[in-house]
Design a protein around this motif. Structure first.
Motif, PDB file in Angstrom:
ATOM      1  N   CYS A  32       0.839  -1.203   0.000  1.00  0.00           N
ATOM      2  CA  CYS A  32       0.000   0.000   0.000  1.00  0.00           C
ATOM      3  C   CYS A  32       0.878   1.258   0.000  1.00  0.00           C
ATOM      4  CB  CYS A  32      -0.880  -0.054   1.244  1.00  0.00           C
ATOM      5  SG  CYS A  32      -2.341   0.918   1.154  1.00  0.00           S
ATOM      6  N   LEU A  33       1.891   1.256   0.864  1.00  0.00           N
ATOM      7  CA  LEU A  33       2.812   2.401   0.947  1.00  0.00           C
ATOM      8  C   LEU A  33       3.541   2.606  -0.374  1.00  0.00           C
ATOM      9  CD1 LEU A  33       4.150   4.401   3.011  1.00  0.00           C
ATOM     10  CD2 LEU A  33       5.950   2.722   3.201  1.00  0.00           C
ATOM     11  N   PHE A  34       4.036   1.510  -0.965  1.00  0.00           N
ATOM     12  CA  PHE A  34       4.752   1.625  -2.239  1.00  0.00           C
ATOM     13  C   PHE A  34       3.837   2.165  -3.323  1.00  0.00           C
ATOM     14  CE2 PHE A  34       7.661  -2.174  -1.025  1.00  0.00           C
ATOM     15  CZ  PHE A  34       8.305  -1.366  -0.124  1.00  0.00           C
ATOM     16  N   ALA A  35       2.569   1.673  -3.362  1.00  0.00           N
ATOM     17  CA  ALA A  35       1.660   2.102  -4.422  1.00  0.00           C
ATOM     18  C   ALA A  35       1.353   3.589  -4.299  1.00  0.00           C
ATOM     19  CB  ALA A  35       0.369   1.281  -4.365  1.00  0.00           C
ATOM     20  N   ILE A  36       1.116   4.069  -3.061  1.00  0.00           N
ATOM     21  CA  ILE A  36       0.793   5.486  -2.890  1.00  0.00           C
ATOM     22  C   ILE A  36       1.998   6.352  -3.245  1.00  0.00           C
ATOM     23  CG2 ILE A  36       0.168   7.222  -1.179  1.00  0.00           C
ATOM     24  CD1 ILE A  36      -1.524   5.103   0.178  1.00  0.00           C
ATOM     25  N   PHE A  42       8.334   6.491 -17.599  1.00  0.00           N
ATOM     26  CA  PHE A  42       8.022   5.210 -18.243  1.00  0.00           C
ATOM     27  C   PHE A  42       8.496   4.049 -17.385  1.00  0.00           C
ATOM     28  CE2 PHE A  42       7.502   7.195 -22.537  1.00  0.00           C
ATOM     29  CZ  PHE A  42       6.256   6.664 -22.773  1.00  0.00           C
ATOM     30  N   ALA A  43       9.672   4.206 -16.753  1.00  0.00           N
ATOM     31  CA  ALA A  43      10.163   3.120 -15.902  1.00  0.00           C
ATOM     32  C   ALA A  43       9.394   3.048 -14.591  1.00  0.00           C
ATOM     33  CB  ALA A  43      11.656   3.306 -15.625  1.00  0.00           C
ATOM     34  N   LEU A  44       8.798   4.157 -14.189  1.00  0.00           N
ATOM     35  CA  LEU A  44       8.066   4.166 -12.919  1.00  0.00           C
ATOM     36  C   LEU A  44       6.668   3.569 -13.046  1.00  0.00           C
ATOM     37  CD1 LEU A  44       8.027   5.023  -9.972  1.00  0.00           C
ATOM     38  CD2 LEU A  44       7.351   7.288 -10.669  1.00  0.00           C
ATOM     39  N   SER A  45       6.039   3.762 -14.219  1.00  0.00           N
ATOM     40  CA  SER A  45       4.629   3.357 -14.303  1.00  0.00           C
ATOM     41  C   SER A  45       4.420   1.851 -14.151  1.00  0.00           C
ATOM     42  CB  SER A  45       4.006   3.900 -15.590  1.00  0.00           C
ATOM     43  OG  SER A  45       4.800   3.632 -16.692  1.00  0.00           O
ATOM     44  N   PRO A  46       5.292   0.947 -14.668  1.00  0.00           N
ATOM     45  CA  PRO A  46       5.054  -0.473 -14.356  1.00  0.00           C
ATOM     46  C   PRO A  46       5.120  -0.755 -12.865  1.00  0.00           C
ATOM     47  CG  PRO A  46       6.863  -0.261 -15.916  1.00  0.00           C
ATOM     48  CD  PRO A  46       6.406   1.097 -15.611  1.00  0.00           C
ATOM     49  N   SER A  47       6.032  -0.113 -12.139  1.00  0.00           N
ATOM     50  CA  SER A  47       6.089  -0.324 -10.688  1.00  0.00           C
ATOM     51  C   SER A  47       4.770   0.071 -10.050  1.00  0.00           C
ATOM     52  CB  SER A  47       7.206   0.525 -10.071  1.00  0.00           C
ATOM     53  OG  SER A  47       8.449   0.174 -10.580  1.00  0.00           O
ATOM     54  N   PHE A  48       4.255   1.244 -10.457  1.00  0.00           N
ATOM     55  CA  PHE A  48       3.000   1.713  -9.853  1.00  0.00           C
ATOM     56  C   PHE A  48       1.862   0.762 -10.172  1.00  0.00           C
ATOM     57  CE2 PHE A  48      -0.905   4.197 -10.747  1.00  0.00           C
ATOM     58  CZ  PHE A  48      -1.291   4.367  -9.427  1.00  0.00           C
ATOM     59  N   LEU A  49       1.750   0.357 -11.462  1.00  0.00           N
ATOM     60  CA  LEU A  49       0.618  -0.489 -11.845  1.00  0.00           C
ATOM     61  C   LEU A  49       0.699  -1.841 -11.155  1.00  0.00           C
ATOM     62  CD1 LEU A  49       0.212   0.333 -15.625  1.00  0.00           C
ATOM     63  CD2 LEU A  49      -1.192   1.064 -13.724  1.00  0.00           C
ATOM     64  N   LEU A  50       1.914  -2.421 -11.063  1.00  0.00           N
ATOM     65  CA  LEU A  50       2.049  -3.730 -10.414  1.00  0.00           C
ATOM     66  C   LEU A  50       1.713  -3.632  -8.935  1.00  0.00           C
ATOM     67  CD1 LEU A  50       5.225  -5.161 -12.114  1.00  0.00           C
ATOM     68  CD2 LEU A  50       2.970  -6.174 -12.087  1.00  0.00           C
TER      69      LEU A  50
END
Lengths: 181, 181
Positions: free
Chosen positions: A111-115, A165-173
């Motif tokens: 949760c913390l990582f996603a926010i 671009f490199a950040l968005s896969p981390s966020f989506l996952l």
């Protein structure tokens, strides 16, 4: 004593019910193996790529002497600094998790990582978009590249986009595993 | 016949096991009731708000005569047109679902809504950021508001941001239910 005596007949115990906790279903186990999640080598690679791109954007933009005259470029510098700090911290967490082979899939951490990923992604993307608006205005609309550092501005903007671009896969996952885990 | 007779003792039947399909868990039922999902009154309200804000942004920006000279403002107009079309179509789908009381929570529809929302949200947000970069440059950095339509540009940008604010809950809810459903 002709009455039938009450006798105890052994009765097979019913099989234990399957575990009802949805977090223990095979679906959750499958998600754990996705590359790019925090605590995997792919996740560490994504973090290092974000950090590298944001650092290059910051360095290129700060190397020009006239970036403070445009607000959007100052915003880009601030967003790149925040992105560097966030990605560097999470890269260290990933390295630690890989070294001690610990899984980072508990609900609070995800949760913390996603926010955090969502906030930094929004900031980096908005800074990159604002800078690209200015860059296109200077370069294409006004043709003022002779008296401005157009190449530096454009490469810093491109690096900020690559970092996003490199950040968005981390966020989506992370968001995906927060919703399904 | 003094031997004890074999007697049939009634044994309570074991309770039926809980349904093992995770899609049938109460979690999925809870999600269906969240306001703001497609097919609910909240979702319809969000779509109408997106449509209204995007339409106002488009009208205000198109009412200035010099927006085509700046690429970012043209991009804002294009993004607002796309946003209007998308939100209007989904508002019609929502009205239909509300009238025939049909649930829109099948996997394909939610997937389609989430992808479309993600693309339009990214476009609207990037256009709004680029326009705000230009607006801040004209207004604060260069002080050229006397010869430009600063008020129109700023209100169009603000409306685009508001449209994005109304779009992001739709996207997050659809993505969440795609991941958990």
């Amino acid at each position: 004593m002709f009455a039938s005596r009450p006798a105890v007949h052994p009765v097979e115990a019913p099989p234990p019910p399957p575990p009802a906790d949805p977090a223990e279903q095979p679906r959750g186990v499958l998600m754990k193996d996705l590359p790019g999640m925090p605590g995997t080598a792919g996740g560490l690679g994504l973090r290092l790529a974000q950090f590298a791109f944001a650092a290059v954007a910051l360095a290129v933009m700060a190397s020009t002497n006239d970036f403070p005259s445009v607000t959007s470029f100052c915003f880009l510098v601030a967003a790149a600094i925040l992105q560097c700090l966030w990605s560097f911290s999470l890269a260290i967490v990933d390295i630690y998790a890989l070294l001690v082979k610990r899984c980072l899939r508990n609900r609070r951490a995800v949760c913390l990582f996603a926010i955090g990923d969502g906030i930094t992604a929004a900031l980096t993307f908005s800074a990159a978009c604002a800078s690209s608006g200015i860059t296109v205005l200077i370069d294409n609309d006004l043709d003022l590249c002779s008296e401005n550092h157009c190449a530096s501005f454009e490469s810093a903007t491109a690096m900020a986009f690559l970092s996003w671009f490199a950040l968005s896969p981390s966020f989506l996952l992370n968001f995906w595993s927060m919703a399904s885990g």
